[in-house]
Design a protein around this motif. Structure first.
Motif, PDB file in Angstrom:
ATOM      1  N   GLY A  40     -38.006 -39.601 -40.594  1.00 47.37           N
ATOM      2  CA  GLY A  40     -38.953 -39.488 -39.535  1.00 47.37           C
ATOM      3  C   GLY A  40     -40.144 -38.871 -39.856  1.00 47.37           C
ATOM      4  N   LEU A  41     -40.214 -37.991 -40.639  1.00 52.50           N
ATOM      5  CA  LEU A  41     -41.661 -37.388 -41.015  1.00 52.50           C
ATOM      6  C   LEU A  41     -42.151 -38.313 -41.843  1.00 52.50           C
ATOM      7  N   MET A  42     -41.825 -39.124 -42.722  1.00 54.52           N
ATOM      8  CA  MET A  42     -42.515 -40.288 -43.454  1.00 54.52           C
ATOM      9  C   MET A  42     -42.987 -41.096 -42.536  1.00 54.52           C
ATOM     10  N   PHE A  43     -42.229 -41.643 -41.624  1.00 55.83           N
ATOM     11  CA  PHE A  43     -42.681 -42.461 -40.637  1.00 55.83           C
ATOM     12  C   PHE A  43     -44.018 -42.038 -39.756  1.00 55.83           C
ATOM     13  N   SER A  44     -44.123 -40.716 -39.543  1.00 56.69           N
ATOM     14  CA  SER A  44     -45.069 -40.123 -38.826  1.00 56.69           C
ATOM     15  C   SER A  44     -46.406 -39.914 -39.840  1.00 56.69           C
ATOM     16  N   LEU A  45     -46.153 -39.768 -41.052  1.00 56.97           N
ATOM     17  CA  LEU A  45     -47.280 -39.833 -42.192  1.00 56.97           C
ATOM     18  C   LEU A  45     -47.934 -41.014 -42.433  1.00 56.97           C
ATOM     19  N   GLY A  46     -47.080 -42.227 -42.117  1.00 56.07           N
ATOM     20  CA  GLY A  46     -47.682 -43.334 -42.222  1.00 56.07           C
ATOM     21  C   GLY A  46     -48.576 -43.668 -40.982  1.00 56.07           C
ATOM     22  N   ALA A 163     -49.013 -33.181 -36.538  1.00 57.44           N
ATOM     23  CA  ALA A 163     -48.102 -32.053 -36.088  1.00 57.44           C
ATOM     24  C   ALA A 163     -47.495 -32.442 -34.849  1.00 57.44           C
ATOM     25  N   MET A 164     -47.897 -33.195 -33.884  1.00 58.33           N
ATOM     26  CA  MET A 164     -47.052 -33.406 -32.578  1.00 58.33           C
ATOM     27  C   MET A 164     -46.004 -34.582 -32.927  1.00 58.33           C
ATOM     28  N   LEU A 165     -46.152 -35.324 -33.905  1.00 57.12           N
ATOM     29  CA  LEU A 165     -45.102 -36.384 -34.139  1.00 57.12           C
ATOM     30  C   LEU A 165     -44.002 -35.341 -34.854  1.00 57.12           C
ATOM     31  N   ALA A 166     -44.213 -34.347 -35.722  1.00 60.67           N
ATOM     32  CA  ALA A 166     -43.438 -33.501 -36.361  1.00 60.67           C
ATOM     33  C   ALA A 166     -42.494 -32.818 -35.424  1.00 60.67           C
ATOM     34  N   ILE A 167     -43.271 -32.223 -34.412  1.00 61.76           N
ATOM     35  CA  ILE A 167     -42.603 -31.688 -33.204  1.00 61.76           C
ATOM     36  C   ILE A 167     -41.548 -32.567 -32.472  1.00 61.76           C
ATOM     37  N   TYR A 168     -41.818 -33.812 -32.327  1.00 61.94           N
ATOM     38  CA  TYR A 168     -40.810 -34.585 -31.705  1.00 61.94           C
ATOM     39  C   TYR A 168     -39.665 -34.884 -32.816  1.00 61.94           C
TER      40      TYR A 168
END
Length: 208
Positions: A40-46, A163-168
């Protein structure tokens, strides 16, 4: 001082822009639920890489588009077509998220990174959003379009979005042997894209 101000505006504008449940943050949450937080974090980074590129493009053309509002209407029309396609995809084509992932299948973190970049490319909302934010704050004298300040804003937009995607991602745990079927998240995402399509349609309709 202007660099710091641009950075703060960029960070909080990105953070606020991703707070409402939308296509990208709910998809990041879905990946976290199905495949774990790391993917999920890798997706968010992309997603953040693409958002930074979109922010840069929006800021470069902010003043030009402010003098030619018809270009913003064109962007809205393109965005409407994209969201209609996404609505059809998530309602009728995408696989049911309630299906269990077969044991022994590993999904590449790299693939999730690039899927985040590609899905973010389909979301054109950051373009008019950052146009509005930058032009509005520039009108108050709080935002500068100089190159260094512009790059600070671009960097801040990526950090705020992540930051916000990581919270999700963090608050949605990986599913483990669910006893009963839940809600197909594709329907939720499809519903959101449908609502955005309707809102965009009425905005375009009222502009004529």
């Amino acid at each position: 001082m202007s660099v710091l101000l641009n950075f703060v505006i960029g960070f909080f504008a990105a953070l606020i822009g991703v707070i409402p449940p939308g296509l990208l943050n709910l998809y990041a949450a879905k990946i976290s639920m199905k495949e774990g937080r790391k993917r999920g974090l890798m997706f968010s980074l992309g997603v953040c890489i693409t958002v930074m590129l979109q922010t840069y493009i929006a800021l470069v053309f902010a003043r030009i588009l402010d003098m030619h509002p018809e270009y913003v209407t064109i962007l809205q029309q393109v965005g409407l077509g994209i969201f209609i396609c996404l609505t059809v995809y998530f309602f009728f084509i995408a696989k049911d998220t309630r299906r269990q992932i077969p044991e022994g299948i590993e999904r590449s973190k790299t693939n999730r990174f690039f899927s985040g970049m590609l899905l973010a490319l389909l979301n054109l909302l950051p373009l008019p959003y950052w146009l509005y934010v930058s032009i509005t704050f520039a009108g108050f004298g709080w935002f500068s379009f100089n190159q260094l300040e512009l790059l600070a804003t671009v960097l801040a937009s990526g950090i705020g979005t992540f930051a916000m995607l990581a919270i999700y991602v963090w608050f949605f745990r990986k599913k483990e042997q669910p006893k009963k079927k839940g809600i197909n998240m594709n329907y939720i995402i499809g519903g959101i894209t449908a609502i955005i399509s309707v809102i965009t349609f009425f905005k375009i309709f009222n502009s004529f």
